[in-house]
Design a protein around this motif. Structure first.
Motif, PDB file in Angstrom:
ATOM      1  N   GLN A 158      -6.975   0.491  -0.713  1.00  0.00           N
ATOM      2  CA  GLN A 158      -6.069   1.562  -0.314  1.00  0.00           C
ATOM      3  C   GLN A 158      -4.850   1.607  -1.227  1.00  0.00           C
ATOM      4  O   GLN A 158      -4.355   2.681  -1.543  1.00  0.00           O
ATOM      5  N   THR A 193       0.823  -1.209   0.000  1.00  0.00           N
ATOM      6  CA  THR A 193       0.000   0.000   0.000  1.00  0.00           C
ATOM      7  C   THR A 193       0.854   1.254   0.000  1.00  0.00           C
ATOM      8  O   THR A 193       0.628   2.184  -0.787  1.00  0.00           O
ATOM      9  N   ARG A 232      -3.651   4.760  -3.393  1.00  0.00           N
ATOM     10  CA  ARG A 232      -2.290   5.311  -3.380  1.00  0.00           C
ATOM     11  C   ARG A 232      -1.701   5.377  -4.789  1.00  0.00           C
ATOM     12  O   ARG A 232      -0.956   6.289  -5.107  1.00  0.00           O
ATOM     13  N   LEU A 284      -9.317   5.613  -0.806  1.00  0.00           N
ATOM     14  CA  LEU A 284      -8.649   5.607   0.494  1.00  0.00           C
ATOM     15  C   LEU A 284      -9.641   5.726   1.647  1.00  0.00           C
ATOM     16  O   LEU A 284      -9.473   5.084   2.690  1.00  0.00           O
ATOM     17  N   ALA A 309     -12.258   2.249   1.831  1.00  0.00           N
ATOM     18  CA  ALA A 309     -11.637   0.978   1.459  1.00  0.00           C
ATOM     19  C   ALA A 309     -12.191  -0.168   2.304  1.00  0.00           C
ATOM     20  O   ALA A 309     -11.978  -0.196   3.506  1.00  0.00           O
ATOM     21  N   TRP A 353      -7.680  -4.028   2.059  1.00  0.00           N
ATOM     22  CA  TRP A 353      -6.419  -3.290   1.979  1.00  0.00           C
ATOM     23  C   TRP A 353      -6.037  -2.893   0.565  1.00  0.00           C
ATOM     24  O   TRP A 353      -5.468  -1.845   0.336  1.00  0.00           O
TER      25      TRP A 353
END
Length: 163
Positions: A145, A93, A149, A136, A139, A142
């Motif tokens: 995210q 991430t 990013r 973000l 989410a 994971w």
């Protein structure tokens, strides 16, 4: 009309002069070899350069470091919901920002900028900014995210390459 404005008087007399120097109006102090004697530094340009260089450093430094401060809370949030957020997932991430930056810097200006121009490219770039915020903030797992990013990195890469 037979008068000159103050702005016209401040224009460099040498066409090859860089914008940083404003000629004092004496033709002997300006030469074509790029050396300027007696010129003054344009304060507006200096302030603009400082704001842009310092401002962009803070922007990218913040985007890189913002994840470190929130790691404990984000991982705990996912664990409280019974979802796994391993160290490898966290590393993926965080590093996704750099991947997005590379994509944005290489592809953004060539694809979007070629057809839209700089201003429109930066406006289109805001679409990725909104998408990254949504990924973000909401989410469920994971890797959302990580995608967010990547989009933040694309925004930073396009902004760096276009501006």
């Amino acid at each position: 009309m037979g008068y000159t404005t103050q702005q016209q008087q401040r224009q460099p007399s040498n066409e090859n002069s860089p914008l940083l120097f404003v000629s004092s109006g004496d033709s002997e102090t300006s030469s074509n070899d790029g050396k300027h004697e007696g010129g003054t530094i344009n304060s507006t340009l200096v302030i603009t350069i400082l704001v842009v260089t310092i401002g962009s450093s803070f922007q990218f430094g913040y985007a890189t470091g913002v994840m470190n401060n929130s790691e404990q809370f984000i991982v705990q949030y996912f664990h409280d919901q019974g979802k796994e957020y391993s160290l490898v997932a966290w590393g993926t991430t965080v590093s996704s920002y750099g991947i997005g930056g590379l994509i944005g810097a290489v592809v953004g200006p060539k694809v979007i900028g070629e057809y839209c121009g700089r201003r429109a490219t930066l406006i289109v770039n805001n679409i990725f900014l909104v998408l990254s915020s949504l990924f973000l903030a909401f989410a469920p797992v994971w890797w959302f995210q990580a995608i967010g990013r990547i989009f933040v990195g694309i925004v930073a890469g396009v902004a760096t390459a276009v501006v």
